[in-house]
Design a protein around this motif. Structure first.
Motif, PDB file in Angstrom:
ATOM      1  N   GLU A   1      -7.842  -1.500  31.549  1.00 50.35           N
ATOM      2  CA  GLU A   1      -8.151  -0.839  32.960  1.00 50.35           C
ATOM      3  C   GLU A   1      -8.509  -2.068  33.773  1.00 50.35           C
ATOM      4  O   GLU A   1      -8.473  -1.967  34.918  1.00 50.35           O
ATOM      5  CB  GLU A   1      -9.431   0.298  32.770  1.00 50.35           C
ATOM      6  N   HIS A   2      -9.178  -3.087  33.205  1.00 49.50           N
ATOM      7  CA  HIS A   2      -9.804  -3.997  33.873  1.00 49.50           C
ATOM      8  C   HIS A   2      -9.385  -5.309  33.305  1.00 49.50           C
ATOM      9  O   HIS A   2      -8.956  -5.594  31.913  1.00 49.50           O
ATOM     10  CB  HIS A   2     -11.288  -4.146  34.046  1.00 49.50           C
ATOM     11  N   LEU A   3      -8.682  -6.366  34.160  1.00 53.63           N
ATOM     12  CA  LEU A   3      -8.228  -7.654  33.696  1.00 53.63           C
ATOM     13  C   LEU A   3      -9.080  -8.638  34.443  1.00 53.63           C
ATOM     14  O   LEU A   3      -8.843  -8.681  35.591  1.00 53.63           O
ATOM     15  CB  LEU A   3      -6.997  -7.989  33.589  1.00 53.63           C
ATOM     16  N   LEU A   4     -10.229  -9.402  33.782  1.00 50.36           N
ATOM     17  CA  LEU A   4     -10.886 -10.261  34.480  1.00 50.36           C
ATOM     18  C   LEU A   4     -10.487 -11.652  33.866  1.00 50.36           C
ATOM     19  O   LEU A   4     -10.156 -12.081  32.691  1.00 50.36           O
ATOM     20  CB  LEU A   4     -12.245 -10.112  34.027  1.00 50.36           C
ATOM     21  N   ILE A   5     -10.197 -12.760  34.942  1.00 48.52           N
ATOM     22  CA  ILE A   5      -9.589 -13.966  34.527  1.00 48.52           C
ATOM     23  C   ILE A   5     -10.761 -14.951  34.928  1.00 48.52           C
ATOM     24  O   ILE A   5     -10.959 -15.113  36.083  1.00 48.52           O
ATOM     25  CB  ILE A   5      -8.130 -14.141  35.248  1.00 48.52           C
ATOM     26  N   GLU A   6     -11.213 -15.771  33.941  1.00 48.30           N
ATOM     27  CA  GLU A   6     -11.990 -16.879  34.040  1.00 48.30           C
ATOM     28  C   GLU A   6     -11.315 -18.233  34.035  1.00 48.30           C
ATOM     29  O   GLU A   6     -10.349 -18.480  32.897  1.00 48.30           O
ATOM     30  CB  GLU A   6     -12.867 -16.762  33.286  1.00 48.30           C
ATOM     31  N   SER A   7     -11.579 -19.191  34.995  1.00 48.31           N
ATOM     32  CA  SER A   7     -10.698 -20.389  34.966  1.00 48.31           C
ATOM     33  C   SER A   7     -11.546 -21.567  34.830  1.00 48.31           C
ATOM     34  O   SER A   7     -11.236 -22.643  34.702  1.00 48.31           O
ATOM     35  CB  SER A   7      -9.874 -20.658  36.258  1.00 48.31           C
ATOM     36  N   GLU A   8     -13.197 -21.328  35.076  1.00 50.30           N
ATOM     37  CA  GLU A   8     -13.777 -22.622  34.910  1.00 50.30           C
ATOM     38  C   GLU A   8     -14.346 -22.867  33.727  1.00 50.30           C
ATOM     39  O   GLU A   8     -14.484 -23.434  32.892  1.00 50.30           O
ATOM     40  CB  GLU A   8     -14.981 -22.357  36.116  1.00 50.30           C
TER      41      GLU A   8
END
Length: 108
Positions: free
Chosen positions: A3-10
């Protein structure tokens, strides 16, 4: 599909913003939403044991931890060092998630 896709780049080495973002992802899981967290760029280091307690809490809460295979291999990391439950993914799978109807995406 999540339902949620959270993308972390740091990742945690760049300050508390990344760990707060991952904590928010864990809250979504505990609230009953199906949530995937994708670690890209330097955030892939957070998928290593002991690197980020918040990521371990996220997976322990039932969240799906995805790790960008390209970024992971570019940093010469070994797949057998991933947190339990973490999964390396290629960009074609990420693209499918991004285009899935009803998936909410947040990038940090």
């Amino acid at each position: 599909m999540p339902e949620h896709l959270l993308i972390e780049s740091e990742g945690p080495a760049y300050g508390p913003g990344a760990t707060r973002f991952v904590t928010d992802a864990a809250h979504l899981v505990r609230a009953g939403g199906t949530t995937a967290l994708l670690l890209v760029d330097n955030a892939v280091f957070a998928a290593l044991p002991g690197a980020c307690d918040e990521v371990a809490d996220f997976t322990g809460s039932g969240g799906e931890l995805l790790v960008d295979a390209y970024a992971f291999h570019q940093r010469a990391l070994a797949p057998d060092h991933l947190l339990p439950g973490a999964r390396l993914v290629e960009m074609d799978e990420v693209a499918a998630l991004l285009l899935e109807h009803g998936t909410r995406v947040v990038w940090h």
